[in-house]
Design an enzyme around this catalytic site. Structure first.
Site, PDB file in Angstrom:
ATOM      1  N   GLU A   1       0.875  -1.184   0.000  1.00 58.99           N
ATOM      2  CA  GLU A   1       0.000   0.000   0.000  1.00 58.99           C
ATOM      3  C   GLU A   1       0.905   1.225   0.000  1.00 58.99           C
ATOM      4  OE1 GLU A   1      -3.430   2.358   2.566  1.00 58.99           O
ATOM      5  OE2 GLU A   1      -1.764   1.388   3.585  1.00 58.99           O
TER       6      GLU A   1
ATOM      7  N   ASP B   1     -10.671   2.557   2.437  1.00 59.68           N
ATOM      8  CA  ASP B   1     -10.246   3.874   2.927  1.00 59.68           C
ATOM      9  C   ASP B   1     -10.811   5.027   2.098  1.00 59.68           C
ATOM     10  OD1 ASP B   1      -8.669   2.789   4.978  1.00 59.68           O
ATOM     11  OD2 ASP B   1      -6.967   2.520   3.615  1.00 59.68           O
TER      12      ASP B   1
HETATM   13  C1  GLC Z   1      -3.823   1.837   5.953  1.00 56.74           C
HETATM   14  C2  GLC Z   1      -5.140   1.113   6.033  1.00 56.74           C
HETATM   15  C3  GLC Z   1      -6.081   1.946   6.841  1.00 56.74           C
HETATM   16  C4  GLC Z   1      -5.509   2.098   8.229  1.00 56.74           C
HETATM   17  C5  GLC Z   1      -4.106   2.692   8.175  1.00 56.74           C
HETATM   18  C6  GLC Z   1      -3.390   2.552   9.477  1.00 56.74           C
HETATM   19  O1  GLC Z   1      -3.923   3.022   5.252  1.00 56.74           O
HETATM   20  O2  GLC Z   1      -5.611   0.830   4.752  1.00 56.74           O
HETATM   21  O3  GLC Z   1      -7.369   1.401   6.889  1.00 56.74           O
HETATM   22  O4  GLC Z   1      -6.336   2.917   9.009  1.00 56.74           O
HETATM   23  O5  GLC Z   1      -3.312   2.035   7.235  1.00 56.74           O
HETATM   24  O6  GLC Z   1      -3.051   1.210   9.703  1.00 56.74           O
END
Ligand code: GLC
Length: 536
Positions: free
Chosen positions: A268, A330
């Site tokens: 991510e 998200d």
């Molecule tokens: C990432 C996840 C999100 C989470 C964040 C902190 O962005 O997709 O849902 O709140 O990390 O772990």
């Protein structure tokens, strides 16, 4: 897993994200669970996807709904047991579905035993597993870094007289990835799940994992406008995307390779394309798929999207494999970002671009983001910055399976409300309706699978003007396709200046167009997307 083809399964695969709290509740406690996912695997088989990525299912105080983990190698009782996870892996594999788990290495829960030890005293052996710093001479935090979820990123601990860093909630302290013991511990976590047969990881906030050694102040963002999340006041130059992150990603990749070459590493990463592509690593020894979120973050406009595809294709390192994401837990759902008619066009784009597509649960039936009354908001991002409308709950509502109460998700009131229109927007109803979103998704996935040009062929832009985006996909010796997408609601003419064509529509967002023969120009209805098989 032997052949090169099998090792690269993820190149022709479609990935499906399950947000486990909201997929299927098998034990009527209002929250989805592993047995619920198991019960619904047939839906994924019918849809035609190849892998499920499951958001965190580990023990957690749920301050951030599972992204605050207190034990990396067990299952939260609300989701089930380790034995049920093993059963899910086995059953999925028997159905040729692969399982990708969410790995959250940047931070733990403040209730994780590592952090409890770390905070207990300055001399605790785990003190350096987290980022502890002395206050500035005036007693203030060590630097100006901000939390993504609002407010400052440093929490004062009276008891030991230091601050700790948390990029997200104060209940999510950041691990210190400069400490080799932390790395070793997290790599053991990866091995634990790989030994259980999982097929890969989606690594949470990969670009956050390591910070500037000197913890320098982040510069002010000159482009900040009031109304944006407070985090955007600064440019996270020193708190994210440090050069050393690429060494960690390469180490993670090494761990995975010891389990054979078929394990998939997804990252991510929310960064501009030129920085994102660095996450493929030197010689492609980093992440296989650093998530490309451009279709979520860019305005839905033909020229903008077409330019982005060109830029991305141009920046990709040799032999790196592209990928595209239309939605996740998200962000607002695609049907709410573009409108339901354009969500059909978006699906056609997702499944005809070069690169692995990721689908967010519910988008295949056109679920929309749901308005949640302020007093019912659950998401900490929404609660911490009220008034900015940043809650992610709207995109996390229960999956709509059928017209029964609570949409067949649960027998009791679910943790988040079901979309009001569930009785006419659900899987059961769309299954037999040739005009439904679900039928379109199935047709697109089937065609993509059957036609090598669509999943692996060359991408060539044709035209992007007056609201229309068009491109071809071709592979020697295979069917050759032209994709034409009207990304507006109004009719428009597709008359490319330097491209002549003759062919037949094989898939259309407006199904009545299927079978129509086209030649050099097309009067495109609003919201019309066409996949045209060309005469060669
Ligand atoms: C990432 C996840 C999100 C989470 C964040 C902190 O962005 O997709 O849902 O709140 O990390 O772990």
């Amino acid at each position: 897993m032997n052949t090169a083809q099998e090792q690269l399964w993820w190149r022709s695969a479609v990935i499906y994200q399950v947000y486990p709290r909201s997929f299927e509740d098998s034990n009527n406690d209002g929250v989805g669970d592993l047995n619920g996912i198991r019960k619904r695997l047939n839906h994924l088989v019918e849809l035609g996807v190849d892998a499920l990525w499951i958001s965190p299912i580990y023990p957690s105080p749920m301050a951030d709904f599972g992204y605050d983990i207190s034990d990396y190698t067990d299952i939260h009782p609300i989701f089930g047991t380790l034995a049920e996870m093993e059963a899910l892996i086995d059953e999925a594999h028997a159905l040729q579905l692969r399982i990708i788990l969410d790995l959250v290495p940047n931070h733990t829960s403040d209730q994780h035993p590592w952090f409890l030890e770390s905070r207990s005293s300055r001399s605790n052996p785990k003190r350096d597993w987290y980022i502890w710093e002395d206050p500035r001479p005036d007693g203030g935090p060590p630097n100006n870094w901000l939390s993504v979820f609002g407010g400052g990123a440093w929490e004062w601990e009276e008891h030991t007289g230091q601050y700790y860093y948390h990029a997200f909630l104060k209940e999510q302290p950041d691990l210190n990835w400069r400490n080799p013991e932390v790395r070793a511990a997290m790599y053991d976590v990866m091995r634990f799940w790989l030994e259980k047969g999982v097929d890969g990881f989606r690594v949470d906030v990969m670009w956050h994992m390591i910070k500037d050694t000197r913890l320098r102040d982040n510069p002010v963002n000159p482009g900040y406008a009031p109304g944006q999340p407070t985090y955007n006041q600064l440019l996270p130059v020193y708190s994210t995307d440090q050069p050393e992150v690429h060494d960690i990603v390469a180490e993670m990749r090494d761990i995975m390779e010891t389990f054979g070459n078929g394990k998939l590493l997804i990252g991510e990463v929310y960064l501009p394309l030129q920085d994102l592509v660095l996450y493929y690593g030197k010689n492609n020894e980093g992440a296989h798929l650093p998530f490309n979120f451009q279709l979520i973050t860019l305005p839905w406009e033909a020229r903008t999207i077409a330019a982005c595809v060109d830029e991305y294709e141009g920046l990709l390192p040799a032999d790196a494999w592209p990928n595209w994401v239309l939605g996740n837990h998200d962000n607002h759902r695609v049907a709410s970002r573009t409108g339901i008619q354009q969500a059909r066009v978006a699906a056609m784009l997702l499944f005809t671009l070069r690169g692995t597509p990721t689908v967010y649960y519910g988008d295949e039936i056109g679920m929309r983001s749901v308005a949640i009354p302020p007093e019912e908001v659950k998401d900490p991002q929404g609660l911490n910055m009220p008034g900015l409308h940043l809650s992610r709950d709207p995109a996390r509502t229960p999956m709509q399976w059928d017209a029964s109460p609570y949409a067949g998700f649960s027998g009791v009131r679910p943790w988040l409300p079901v979309e009001r229109s569930w009785q006419r927007c659900n899987v059961a109803m769309q299954q037999d309706d040739p005009y439904s979103m679900l039928s379109l998704y199935k047709a697109l996935i089937k065609l993509r699978k059957a036609e090598p040009a669509l999943h692996a062929g060359q991408y060539d832009p044709v035209y992007a003007d007056r609201g229309i985006m068009a491109f071809t996909r071709k592979m020697p010796g295979r069917h050759y396709f032209l994709i034409v997408l009207n990304m507006t609601h109004a009719p428009a003419w597709f008359v490319p200046a330097h491209f002549t064509f003759k062919g037949k529509v094989v898939c259309a967002t407006i199904p009545e167009w299927t079978g129509v023969e086209v030649h050099n120009s097309i009067g495109m209805d609003g919201d019309l997307g066409l996949i045209i098989q060309l005469e060669q």
